[in-house]
Write an enzyme that holds these catalytic residues in place. Structure first.
Site, PDB file in Angstrom:
ATOM      1  N   THR A  49       0.861  -1.183   0.000  1.00 51.26           N
ATOM      2  CA  THR A  49       0.000   0.000   0.000  1.00 51.26           C
ATOM      3  C   THR A  49       0.898   1.234   0.000  1.00 51.26           C
ATOM      4  OG1 THR A  49      -0.125   0.327   2.404  1.00 51.26           O
ATOM      5  CG2 THR A  49      -1.617  -1.321   1.431  1.00 51.26           C
ATOM      6  N   CYS A  50       0.282   2.423   0.036  1.00 56.58           N
ATOM      7  CA  CYS A  50       1.098   3.638   0.039  1.00 56.58           C
ATOM      8  C   CYS A  50       1.891   3.774   1.334  1.00 56.58           C
ATOM      9  CB  CYS A  50       0.220   4.871  -0.173  1.00 56.58           C
ATOM     10  SG  CYS A  50      -1.093   5.065   1.056  1.00 56.58           S
ATOM     11  N   ASN A  51       1.424   3.145   2.406  1.00 53.26           N
ATOM     12  CA  ASN A  51       2.090   3.294   3.703  1.00 53.26           C
ATOM     13  C   ASN A  51       2.939   2.102   4.115  1.00 53.26           C
ATOM     14  OD1 ASN A  51       1.245   5.892   4.397  1.00 53.26           O
ATOM     15  ND2 ASN A  51      -0.744   5.149   5.082  1.00 53.26           N
ATOM     16  N   GLU A 112      -8.060   2.898  11.337  1.00 49.35           N
ATOM     17  CA  GLU A 112      -8.714   3.060  10.024  1.00 49.35           C
ATOM     18  C   GLU A 112      -9.069   1.689   9.445  1.00 49.35           C
ATOM     19  OE1 GLU A 112      -7.510   2.323   6.876  1.00 49.35           O
ATOM     20  OE2 GLU A 112      -5.421   1.809   7.217  1.00 49.35           O
ATOM     21  N   GLY A 189     -11.642  20.238  -4.214  1.00 51.91           N
ATOM     22  CA  GLY A 189     -10.395  19.523  -3.978  1.00 51.91           C
ATOM     23  C   GLY A 189     -10.616  18.206  -3.262  1.00 51.91           C
ATOM     24  N   THR A 191     -10.313  17.305  -0.078  1.00 52.49           N
ATOM     25  CA  THR A 191     -11.094  17.334   1.163  1.00 52.49           C
ATOM     26  C   THR A 191     -12.581  17.424   0.868  1.00 52.49           C
ATOM     27  OG1 THR A 191      -9.275  18.379   2.368  1.00 52.49           O
ATOM     28  CG2 THR A 191     -11.469  18.556   3.337  1.00 52.49           C
TER      29      THR A 191
END
Length: 434
Positions: A49-51, A112, A189, A191
């Site tokens: 994943t990205c993390n 999460e 954007g 958010t």
């Protein structure tokens, strides 16, 4: 068996290191194939994943260093260049780590839920690639069960810790249900897109997205519903909004006091709930002085987020207890299985040998003109007597010696209900040939 976890994540490596060992889905399949073909792992699953990038493997004799060396070679990195960023867990510590990751306890945002879905995808891809067998299959099912228990039995995921989610949660606290409300979002954007998605999931009645670039607003409404307007049209639609959430990059406020005053008149002083999450602010602070407006800023949300983070940390302590217990439970079950597996294999081999001898004897007599019906009857009787001989003899001795525990165990193991036996016959045949 040695279970190994090898990986990097947001805590141990910066993004420029993580991206060097990031697998695309196509690369994952290729890497799984390499680990298997090179004899580096019996089973393997790769999570990327990205993390984080993590490799979960079961090993027989290969050392973890060979997996490290393979990782460097696969991504054409200099030898040992990322070793200082890698972490490694083995056996029960590996199980605990995998359970923590799947439960969101090791995530950038504590608790999460997305990581569990990502792990399930990684597992299914490895299973499809024939890189998952008995051990990892059992372990991952246990991990999924543990992650579900953590979310069910603790409050780890109940408190919002993102600005977008908190903004929508605060709106729901104010109005209760959102089905009859209209939300006006200023900006288009990332958010605002997250806010729009959370509003849609909360069944918002109507959605208006206002943006300086109208095409970007249209892109969001095409996928999420509602309609798009330009910033110049806000004055014509502001009175429709029960909820206003603003997040543009404007250097000056978008919503002026006079605009809101006019909107409140058209609304006959029906209250407006506003959240300004822009920096610099999009909504003039004086608007909060109206008796029918309820204005919150990003700082107000941050207080909620920090409180929720503290709440999640408390829940994380409870989750750690669940992880500790479930990891020990799985390890105990696995070790018990490992003890019994050789016994089952030996017993099956004995039965198979008896069958082969009896079958060859029957075929020999059949070739010499023996009566098929008599030979089949003799074969069935021979197999029955030979297979039952050892357990019944041992059971008889147990009775003579007063071994009540052996007798009770034999009754439980040998006297299986016929329905259970027939239900499991397919599995028995599968195991016998595997």
């Amino acid at each position: 068996m040695k279970l190994l976890v090898l990986g990097v994540n947001h805590e141990t490596a910066p993004v420029d290191i993580r991206e060097k060992v990031s697998f695309s889905p196509a690369q994952v399949q290729n890497a799984l194939s390499e680990l298997k073909s090179q004899g580096l792992a019996n089973e393997s699953v790769i999570l990327s994943t990205c993390n984080r990038t993590e490799i979960y493997t079961t090993l027989k004799s290969q050392s973890p260093e060979k997996i490290r060396a393979w990782l460097h070679e696969y991504f054409e990195l200099e030898e040992d260049s990322i070793n200082s960023f890698l972490y490694e867990y083995a056996d029960i510590e590996a199980i605990k780590h995998m359970m923590r990751v799947s439960s969101g306890l090791n995530s950038l945002v504590l608790g999460e839920p997305q990581i569990l879905g990502q792990i399930k995808e990684a597992f299914h891809l490895a299973h499809k690639s024939d890189s998952v067998h008995q051990t990892l299959h059992a372990l991952f099912q246990y991990i999924f069960k543990t992650a579900k228990q953590v979310r069910t039995d603790t409050a780890i995921g109940s408190s919002p810790v993102s600005v977008a989610f908190s903004a929508v949660a605060l709106s729901k606290q104010f109005f209760g249900k959102l089905e009859n409300q209209t939300a006006l979002l200023l900006g288009a954007g990332e958010t605002v897109e997250l806010v729009a998605r959370h509003l849609k999931e909360s069944h918002i009645g109507n959605l208006i997205i206002a943006n300086r670039t109208l095409s970007k607003a249209h892109q969001l409404t095409e996928s999420l519903g509602g309609y798009a307007i330009s910033l110049h049209e806000i004055d014509d639609h502001l009175h429709e909004a029960d909820i206003v959430i603003a997040s543009t990059a404007s250097p000056t406020p978008i919503l002026k006091t006079e605009m809101v005053a006019n909107a409140l008149k058209k609304r006959r002083n029906k209250p407006m709930f506003m959240i300004d999450i822009a920096v610099p602010r999009d909504i003039e602070p004086a608007i909060g002085n109206f008796s029918d407006t309820y204005l919150y800023t990003v700082d107000d949300l941050q207080e909620i987020i920090e409180e929720n983070k503290r709440s999640r940390k408390d829940a994380a302590l409870e989750a750690e207890e669940i992880v500790e217990l479930q990891a020990e439970n799985f390890m105990a079950q696995y070790q018990a299985t490992q003890q019994i597996s050789p016994i089952i294999q030996r017993y099956r081999q004995q039965a198979y040998t008896l069958k082969e001898h009896a079958l060859q004897d029957a075929l020999h007599h059949l070739e010499n003109g023996g009566d098929p019906q008599e030979l089949l009857t003799k074969l069935a009787n021979q197999l029955t007597n030979k297979i039952l001989h050892t357990p019944t003899t041992n059971l008889h001795h147990a009775g003579l010696n007063g071994q009540k525990e052996v007798i009770q165990a034999a009754e439980q193991i040998l006297l299986t209900q016929q329905s259970d036996a027939s239900d499991s016959s397919e599995n028995e045949n599968t195991h016998a040939t595997s």
